[in-house]
Design an enzyme around this catalytic site. Structure first.
Site, PDB file in Angstrom:
ATOM      1  CD  GLU A 172      -3.007  -0.975   2.235  1.00  0.00           C
ATOM      2  OE1 GLU A 172      -2.941  -0.474   3.108  1.00  0.00           O
ATOM      3  OE2 GLU A 172      -4.026  -1.982   2.131  1.00  0.00           O
ATOM      4  CD  GLU A 290      -4.058  -5.694   2.890  1.00  0.00           C
ATOM      5  OE1 GLU A 290      -5.009  -5.159   3.512  1.00  0.00           O
ATOM      6  OE2 GLU A 290      -2.832  -5.618   2.671  1.00  0.00           O
TER       7      GLU A 290
END
Length: 495
Positions: A172, A290
């Site tokens: 991320e 995710e």
């Protein structure tokens, strides 16, 4: 409410990659400590791993487990987790305001995956870490011997290489919350250099570069384009992340699949744009590494401590139904989504929940993931669907029921997953299998109930659990199946 679902054997979307049934363990909350690892527990093995958790993970047939993060990754030095345990440093985990004792590292986690029937999806630090350190961990894990890092692994107890073949280059990195956050251009350059040294060390590995961490990012999807323009030739996947929660409108929540579907389509379009720009013949695949239901609105302040109780969502039947819609969506994009990691696996927004010194139990979302993992392997077919629709506040008009069909040609079995999102109406689903010969339904389960807020607990572990449903017969390969209101359904046919 009605739906007509025609499944045609020749309408093949793509083969399901086994890695679509993967998960995630981060050094976060109680995922590791008192999750998979609890020395002194009555069911701990000789390494301190909880055998009850291992059995539940084996039952799910998880393919890969992404490790060690997550936000934790961007401030983590993997060297802290190797060597004699009494010599390992205790560190601050700044990402999650926790104390990290480093009693579990890559060696121990590898041992755990061997016991639980899974493999590791590794990750390298692109926050405080460097491309050189990324190359070092590949050498430690995958090089046979005769070098500093590979010989150190052998000295630490693993004579043979760990052979971790899939690696995430950071986590991320588009997020301002990330330690070492970079712009898309700076991350793309750094990721390229890390990828080069990683593949120079082991050319057989597959690499995942960071895409957008949510559709809500201001940089989405421009981030993905810029990163891919740097890394397209060397990367194998681009990652995308997305979580869903109920903001008070159940119909919107049950339609979360609609957002996920659009996210995947946008990510694929971005990849294909870069493919065109580069005049490439290579197709970029997605790693949806995710995904889950996660109630991020909750604030959980806690002191500095090891294994704080954070992100411990207790999933309801409603959450499980939403989860099932997301699972169907992933299967229906199996031609491009080749890796998907349910985040996470134990205690932290997880299907498995433990209590220290006590038992473990299966949360509501355990069941649709298990159905997907056991019966979603094969070739996804694209059915022709005519379904009644409903109007949602957030997404407008969406299908009232959704479906995925997976054909296992080796065993001559067809599985249809179905979600009825209406909380009040039965959906009369006409499943037409006329393109197959001599079909018969041999398995049918449904996950439903009057109380959508029902949750499993240690004391009541079966409050939310699928049950067998009446088999439907047909003499013309057309099955009329009543799908209960707000229900997740698994229909299996012999062909």
């Amino acid at each position: 409410m009605k739906a007509k679902v025609t499944v045609v054997k020749e309408f093949e979307l793509g083969k399901v990659d086994d890695n679509l049934f993967s998960s995630f363990v981060e050094h976060l909350g109680r995922a590791v400590y008192t999750g998979i690892y609890e020395p002194g527990h009555p069911l701990a093995d000789e390494q301190g791993f909880r055998k009850d958790v291992i059995e539940m993970v084996k039952d799910l047939k998880v393919s890969l487990v992404r490790y060690p993060g997550g936000n934790f990754l961007s401030g983590y030095n993997w060297k802290d987790g190797i060597g004699p345990k009494d010599k390992r440093p205790v560190r601050l985990d700044r990402a999650w305001h926790s104390i990290e004792p480093n009693q579990i590292g890559i060696d121990e986690f590898y041992d755990w995956t061997q016991k639980s029937g899974t493999e590791i999806m590794g990750a390298v630090n692109m926050g405080t870490g460097s491309p050189q350190e990324a190359g070092d961990i590949i050498e430690y894990c995958n090089f046979e011997g005769g070098t500093y890092w590979s010989d150190l692994r052998r000295a630490n107890g693993h004579k043979e290489p760990l052979n971790i073949k899939t690696w995430c280059i950071g986590n991320e990195m588009d997020g301002p919350w990330q330690i070492g956050h970079l712009s898309a251009d700076d991350y793309g350059k750094k990721a390229l250099e890390a990828a080069k040294i990683m593949k120079m060390t082991d050319e057989s590995i597959k690499l995942v570069v960071c895409g957008s961490s949510t559709t809500k990012m201001a940089t989405y999807p421009e981030w993905d384009r810029i990163v891919l323009e740097h890394t397209y030739d060397i990367a194998d996947y681009v990652s995308i992340h997305r979580y869903y929660e109920n903001y008070g409108n159940d119909d919107d929540f049950l339609a979360s699949f609609y957002d996920m579907d659009n996210f995947i389509k946008t990510a694929c379009a971005t990849c294909d744009y870069v493919k065109a720009v580069k005049r490439s013949r290579k197709t970029m695949y997605l790693s949806f590494d995710e995904w889950n239901v996660w109630y991020q609105q909750k604030k959980e302040p806690h002191p500095w401590m090891t294994a704080p109780r954070i992100l411990e969502d207790h999933y309801s039947l409603l959450d499980a139904l939403v989860f099932g819609g997301l699972a169907i969506t992933l299967l229906n994009h199996a031609d491009r989504v080749k890796v998907a990691c349910l985040a996470q696996l134990v205690n932290v927004i997880a299907p498995i929940f433990t209590e220290p010194g006590k038992g473990a139990y299966r949360q509501a979302i355990y069941w649709p993931f298990k159905d997907m993992s056991l019966f979603g392997r094969g070739t996804v077919l694209t059915p022709v669907i005519k379904s009644d629709t409903k109007i949602t506040e957030k997404f407008g008009e969406v299908a009232g029921s959704i479906y995925s069909a997976v054909y296992d040609e080796e065993n001559k079995e067809l599985t249809v997953f179905a979600l009825n999102t209406s909380k009040t109406e039965v959906c009369e689903a006409e499943i037409n299998l006329s393109s197959f010969n001599n079909t018969s339904m041999f398995y049918r389960t449904e996950l439903s109930g009057k109380d959508l807020s029902a949750v499993n607990t240690l004391e009541n572990q079966d409050a939310v659990k699928p049950c067998k449903a009446e088999l439907i017969s047909s003499d013309n390969n057309v099955y009329i199946v009543p799908l209960k209101p707000a229900s997740w359904n698994v229909l299996r046919f012999k062909v």
